[in-house]
Design a protein around this motif. Structure first.
Motif, PDB file in Angstrom:
ATOM      1  N   UNK B 129      19.138  -2.161  -8.888  1.00 19.13           N
ATOM      2  CA  UNK B 129      17.693  -2.222  -8.694  1.00 19.13           C
ATOM      3  C   UNK B 129      17.357  -3.901  -8.397  1.00 19.13           C
ATOM      4  N   UNK B 130      18.257  -4.911  -9.095  1.00 17.43           N
ATOM      5  CA  UNK B 130      17.811  -6.330  -8.994  1.00 17.43           C
ATOM      6  C   UNK B 130      17.968  -6.585  -7.311  1.00 17.43           C
ATOM      7  N   UNK B 131      18.896  -6.128  -7.014  1.00 15.80           N
ATOM      8  CA  UNK B 131      19.475  -6.851  -5.545  1.00 15.80           C
ATOM      9  C   UNK B 131      18.401  -6.681  -4.503  1.00 15.80           C
ATOM     10  N   UNK B 132      17.890  -5.459  -4.260  1.00 17.37           N
ATOM     11  CA  UNK B 132      16.700  -5.152  -3.058  1.00 17.37           C
ATOM     12  C   UNK B 132      15.781  -6.004  -3.489  1.00 17.37           C
ATOM     13  N   UNK B 133      15.328  -6.169  -4.681  1.00 21.73           N
ATOM     14  CA  UNK B 133      14.234  -6.993  -5.055  1.00 21.73           C
ATOM     15  C   UNK B 133      14.278  -8.395  -4.812  1.00 21.73           C
ATOM     16  N   UNK B 134      15.447  -8.957  -5.351  1.00 23.10           N
ATOM     17  CA  UNK B 134      15.755 -10.295  -4.884  1.00 23.10           C
ATOM     18  C   UNK B 134      15.986 -10.736  -3.407  1.00 23.10           C
ATOM     19  N   UNK B 139      10.155 -11.603  -3.896  1.00 21.22           N
ATOM     20  CA  UNK B 139      10.123 -10.520  -4.924  1.00 21.22           C
ATOM     21  C   UNK B 139       8.961 -10.593  -5.599  1.00 21.22           C
ATOM     22  N   UNK B 140       7.936 -11.372  -5.721  1.00 21.88           N
ATOM     23  CA  UNK B 140       6.806 -11.206  -6.566  1.00 21.88           C
ATOM     24  C   UNK B 140       5.867 -10.164  -6.079  1.00 21.88           C
ATOM     25  N   UNK B 141       5.993  -9.931  -4.734  1.00 23.19           N
ATOM     26  CA  UNK B 141       5.335  -8.892  -3.916  1.00 23.19           C
ATOM     27  C   UNK B 141       6.105  -7.399  -3.973  1.00 23.19           C
ATOM     28  N   UNK B 142       7.082  -7.116  -4.852  1.00 20.91           N
ATOM     29  CA  UNK B 142       8.139  -5.857  -4.908  1.00 20.91           C
ATOM     30  C   UNK B 142       6.942  -4.608  -4.850  1.00 20.91           C
ATOM     31  N   UNK B 143       5.843  -4.967  -5.715  1.00 19.87           N
ATOM     32  CA  UNK B 143       5.040  -3.678  -5.630  1.00 19.87           C
ATOM     33  C   UNK B 143       4.195  -3.281  -4.255  1.00 19.87           C
ATOM     34  N   UNK B 144       4.359  -4.070  -3.378  1.00 20.76           N
ATOM     35  CA  UNK B 144       3.983  -3.635  -2.094  1.00 20.76           C
ATOM     36  C   UNK B 144       5.016  -2.538  -1.309  1.00 20.76           C
ATOM     37  N   UNK B 145       5.818  -2.304  -2.052  1.00 19.55           N
ATOM     38  CA  UNK B 145       6.893  -1.048  -1.649  1.00 19.55           C
ATOM     39  C   UNK B 145       6.222   0.174  -2.112  1.00 19.55           C
ATOM     40  N   UNK B 146       5.405   0.213  -3.178  1.00 18.59           N
ATOM     41  CA  UNK B 146       4.703   1.376  -3.500  1.00 18.59           C
ATOM     42  C   UNK B 146       3.425   1.733  -2.677  1.00 18.59           C
ATOM     43  N   UNK B 147       3.191   3.003  -2.506  1.00 25.47           N
ATOM     44  CA  UNK B 147       1.758   3.233  -1.856  1.00 25.47           C
ATOM     45  C   UNK B 147       0.763   3.233  -2.856  1.00 25.47           C
ATOM     46  N   UNK B 148      -0.258   2.284  -2.954  1.00 27.81           N
ATOM     47  CA  UNK B 148      -1.240   2.046  -3.778  1.00 27.81           C
ATOM     48  C   UNK B 148      -2.472   1.655  -2.896  1.00 27.81           C
ATOM     49  N   UNK B 149      -3.793   2.118  -3.346  1.00 26.84           N
ATOM     50  CA  UNK B 149      -4.858   1.580  -2.608  1.00 26.84           C
ATOM     51  C   UNK B 149      -4.977   0.242  -2.562  1.00 26.84           C
ATOM     52  N   UNK B 150      -5.213  -0.469  -1.434  1.00 26.83           N
ATOM     53  CA  UNK B 150      -5.542  -1.686  -1.717  1.00 26.83           C
ATOM     54  C   UNK B 150      -6.465  -2.206  -0.354  1.00 26.83           C
ATOM     55  N   UNK B 151      -6.809  -3.291  -0.377  1.00 23.62           N
ATOM     56  CA  UNK B 151      -7.902  -3.673   0.702  1.00 23.62           C
ATOM     57  C   UNK B 151      -7.358  -4.539   1.743  1.00 23.62           C
ATOM     58  N   UNK B 152      -5.813  -4.580   1.796  1.00 20.75           N
ATOM     59  CA  UNK B 152      -4.973  -5.286   2.687  1.00 20.75           C
ATOM     60  C   UNK B 152      -4.433  -4.431   3.788  1.00 20.75           C
ATOM     61  N   UNK B 153      -5.098  -3.153   3.789  1.00 21.21           N
ATOM     62  CA  UNK B 153      -4.458  -2.047   5.034  1.00 21.21           C
ATOM     63  C   UNK B 153      -2.769  -2.029   4.786  1.00 21.21           C
TER      64      UNK B 153
END
Lengths: 385, 457
Positions: B129-134, B139-153
């Motif tokens: 799991x470490x490697x795709x994130x690196x 890597x600090x934006x890894x959570x963009x991979x998950x579908x979550x409601x946000x204001x950035x479209x």
């Protein structure tokens, strides 16, 4: 099923088979192309049963388990039909030019792709390979049947030799079926290829092998002491194995579809485009529903697997869907093939009837419980989990 | 006293030496509770920590300087990172396969090896799991991979298998961890009851969740364990199927192949079992567990290694044959380039390690020899890493247009991250064998009960 019942079955199968063969032969005089197409499908379907059954026997020698004892004899006995099926290859050879585009010299001359493939897809090499496959299959089957019969007589036969033979035997099976599926089915669309196709074909054969042998074992369960082997515990194991192969078939079929759909490459999508034409699309949905979802839902239930009649019914359903799948694999790929022709129904009856008669004849008086195998006692004593 | 003696013609027994409930418990729990920390353990743990330090250094440099310190660039944008990801996640398949599928198949021999194989799975998935994130670059934006409601479209592309990977791997990790932990509860309770120190009693006690071993506890435990096995089984297949989609949905020659899903799954089991063998053989020698991890286990694992190796070899063969049969010049070129191209030694090495050497396992002498089996398994692990390297790099470095060809050379930081990932694995693994029973005590006791029943019958 008593010996008398087997004789009746054999007679009826022979009668139906002969009558259908005569009708099909008359049909062949009027529409030879439809006859040859239907023959190829019926033949591939019947061939899948002994080949799948032999793979299962070898798989069991390697893995062990009570379940294999139940179907060993009915599976081994299918081998007796292999020479007949080799004979049934003759109409395929006669019909080559209407089935396989690469076998028409005119088509090859007009297409550089077919010229390139001529090194592999040419008539003499095709026939030589077919001979090789049948020699290999009949050879492997003969050894398995003879050794199994020998063990009935000689109690202290070295059990290791079955395992030592089954390992390389399965390798031979895998390689021959790979190339046979490319030759006989995939090359119908000679510009198309898929690396998983032969594996899917082989998994379909083993599934047909399980479905047929399970149904046969259930039908023969009134024979003693064989009936004691067909107990709920062993049936549950067999049902689970059949379920595994239903899943494996669906997995391979689905991933092939997904990858070709996602890649969307011109040479590849043709295979599915031909199969989403009106008529064939309905067959595709029938395969998804009745070849996968229905048996999947039924075989998950222990009550179905423990009940011999219910399990045999599911097995029969799977067997019918295997025939439908063989139609779906072969026919849409042949240019100008009708979506439906009455010969598509009569020809399987002819090939299947004659095949079943040969098989039923073999079962007459056969000891269905192998002697001198330590697994037999365990299999008879098996109880539900 | 139960002696498990098999008939001379049958397979070797699952439990070697005569054992009782007490002796099994003493032996396995003793490794954790009473044995002094050995020199070998200290050495291994220190090695793990050193490699972990190397990883910390490599990751710090990566975060500070950016992805440019790796050798990746256009056209080879996936280098070691993705190779390592696929390799580690493949290794992480054996544990759950042994625990879940072999449990459902009632293969009782799994019970001596499932605990540490599951632990291995969890640590390998962590490394993976470490490697795709690196590799994300930020890597600090890894959570963009998950579908979550946000204001950035911002919304993941659900048609991409890379997104499916996020779900497949995280689900697999969660279920594997649950499975491992649920299986541990009875043993943690045993350790709680036997621990001499207060810290041990409290620590094991907290994680034992108040297990008292009542009939009701056992009944619920068995149901939970079986349900988790049922859930984990499709996941074993789905994770590596999705990983294979990462490549095969593309149109790139050498990637777009319909056999990839089953062949990746077989390859994952192949490498995973090789790693279990690599770990099991030294462990049983170091802790004297030859009577619990017997010749039978080694032989069975060797057979699974041989079978999955043959499926992998079949995959290579079909790729080669279909490249020729299809007549597609790009496919044919990829196959040729794999052998005679600049990365030729990697492919030939892969064939040697994954196809040629495992054929030795046809010989019973090799399957019976712990040393020979260990050597073959090490080579399989190397070969499977090479296979992933070949798949990732070969297809990218020379695609359809010669004008877009290029080479990939790993840098010192690529190597540091690869070897550093062993730091995570080894550190956790050595902590595991020091603080948690590496063989399931409860299941070994059940196995004794079953063998006793058989002996009486």
């Amino acid at each position: 099923m008593t010996d008398a019942a087997l004789v009746r079955l054999e007679r009826r199968a022979l009668a139906v088979g002969t009558a259908a063969l005569i009708v099909a032969a008359v049909g062949a005089a009027f529409s030879p192309a439809a006859f040859f197409r239907a023959w190829l499908v019926s033949w591939l379907f019947c061939l899948s049963i002994p080949l799948g059954a032999l793979a299962i026997v070898m798989l069991h020698y390697l893995s062990g388990g009570s379940w294999g004892i139940v179907i060993r004899r009915v599976a081994e006995s299918t081998a007796v039909t292999l020479p007949l099926l080799a004979l049934f290859f003759v109409p395929v050879v006669l019909g080559m030019h209407v089935i396989y585009e690469w076998a028409e010299p005119g088509a090859v001359a007009a297409d550089p792709v077919l010229q390139y493939k001529h090194a592999y897809l040419n008539v003499p090499f095709f026939l030589a390979r077919a001979v090789l496959y049948f020699v290999a299959w009949i050879g492997v089957a003969a050894v398995l049947v003879r050794w199994s019969a020998e063990r009935d007589v000689v109690p202290d036969l070295d059990p290791r030799r079955f395992r030592l033979f089954a390992g390389p035997g399965l390798v031979v099976y895998g390689l021959t079926v790979t190339f046979a599926s490319i030759d006989w089915a995939m090359s119908i669309e000679p510009r198309w290829s898929s690396t998983v196709y032969p594996m899917m074909f082989g998994v379909g054969q083993v599934l047909a092998g399980f479905a047929f042998t399970i149904a046969a074992a259930v039908l023969l369960r009134d024979r003693e002491p064989f009936g004691r082997l067909v107990n709920p515990a062993n049936l549950v194991d067999l049902g689970n194995l059949m379920l595994t192969f239903v899943l494996l078939w669906a997995y391979l079929a689905f991933t092939q579809l997904l990858l070709i759909y996602a890649g969307n490459i011109r040479e590849e999508v043709t295979w599915y485009l031909a199969r989403e034409q009106p008529g064939w699309l309905g067959v595709a949905f029938a395969l998804i529903g009745v070849h996968f979802f229905l048996p999947f839902a039924l075989l998950l239930q222990r009550a179905v697997k423990r009940n011999p009649v219910a399990l045999a019914t599911v097995a029969g359903l799977i067997l019918v869907m295997r025939l439908v799948d063989d139609y779906w694999l072969v026919l849409p790929g042949i240019r100008g093939a009708e979506r439906f022709h009455w010969l598509y129904v009569v020809t399987p009856l002819a090939v299947g009837g004659l095949w079943l008669a040969a098989y039923a004849r073999r079962l007459r008086g056969l000891a269905l419980v192998p002697a001198n195998d330590p697994l037999v006692e365990q299999a008879m004593a098996a109880h539900g989990h | 006293m139960t002696t498990a003696t098999a008939p001379p013609s049958g397979p070797p027994p699952v439990i070697g030496a005569p054992h009782t409930y007490t002796s099994v418990t003493d032996k396995i729990a003793g490794i954790v509770l009473t044995q002094r920390t050995g020199r070998g353990w200290l050495f291994g743990f220190m090695l793990g920590l050193a490699l972990l330090g190397l990883l910390a250094l490599a990751v710090t440099m990566l975060l500070y300087l950016g992805i440019g310190i790796w050798g990746v660039n256009v056209p080879v944008a996936w280098g070691f990172a993705i190779t390592n990801f696929v390799w580690w996640i493949g290794i992480g398949h054996a544990g759950t396969l042994i625990s879940a599928i072999l449990l459902l198949l009632r293969q009782e021999w799994r019970q001596s090896i499932n605990r540490f194989a599951e632990a291995m799975t969890i640590f390998a998935v962590m490394c993976a799991g470490l490697f795709p994130i690196l590799h994300l670059g930020r890597p600090q934006f890894f959570y963009w991979l998950t579908p979550y409601p946000n204001t950035m479209s911002l919304w993941p592309q659900f048609r991409s298998p890379l997104v499916w990977d996020v779900f497949a791997v995280s689900t697999y990790f969660t279920i594997s961890l649950m499975f491992w932990y649920v299986g541990l509860i009875p043993d943690l309770a045993t350790l709680r009851d036997r621990s001499q120190s207060r810290i041990g009693r409290v620590a094991y006690g907290v994680f034992a969740l108040g297990w008292r071993g009542s009939a009701r506890h056992w009944q619920r435990y068995e149901i939970a364990y079986l349900l988790l096995a049922g859930l984990a089984t499709p996941l074993v297949v789905s994770v590596h199927t999705v990983v294979s989609f990462d490549f095969s949905v593309a149109q790139l020659p050498g990637w777009h192949s319909t056999i990839f899903p089953p062949y990746f799954v077989a390859g994952a089991i192949f490498s995973g079992f090789a790693m279990v063998i690599v770990l099991a053989i030294p462990l049983r020698a170091a802790y004297g567990l030859q009577d619990l991890i017997t010749e039978r286990h080694l032989q069975n694992m060797a057979k699974i290694l041989l079978v999955t190796g043959l499926i992998v070899a079949y995959g290579y063969f079909m790729e080669g044959f279909m490249a020729w049969y299809s007549g597609n010049r790009f496919e044919r070129y990829v196959q040729l380039n794999r052998i005679v191209g600049p990365y030729g030694p990697a492919y030939l090495g892969c064939l040697l390690c994954n196809v040629a050497l495992p054929q030795l396992l046809w010989l019973q002498r090799v399957r019976r020899s712990a040393v020979a089996l260990f050597v073959v398994a090490v080579f399989v692990n190397i070969g499977m890493w090479l296979e992933r390297f070949v798949i990732v790099v070969e297809s990218l470095h020379r695609d359809f247009l010669p004008s877009s060809w290029g080479m990939y050379y790993p840098t010192v930081w690529d190597w540091a991250t690869l070897f550093g990932s062993f730091g995570i694995f080894l550190t956790f693994f050595f902590l595991f064998i020091r603080f948690i029973p590496m063989i399931s005590i409860a299941e070994m006791r059940m196995l004794l009960e079953e063998e006793r029943g058989e002996a009486a019958a």
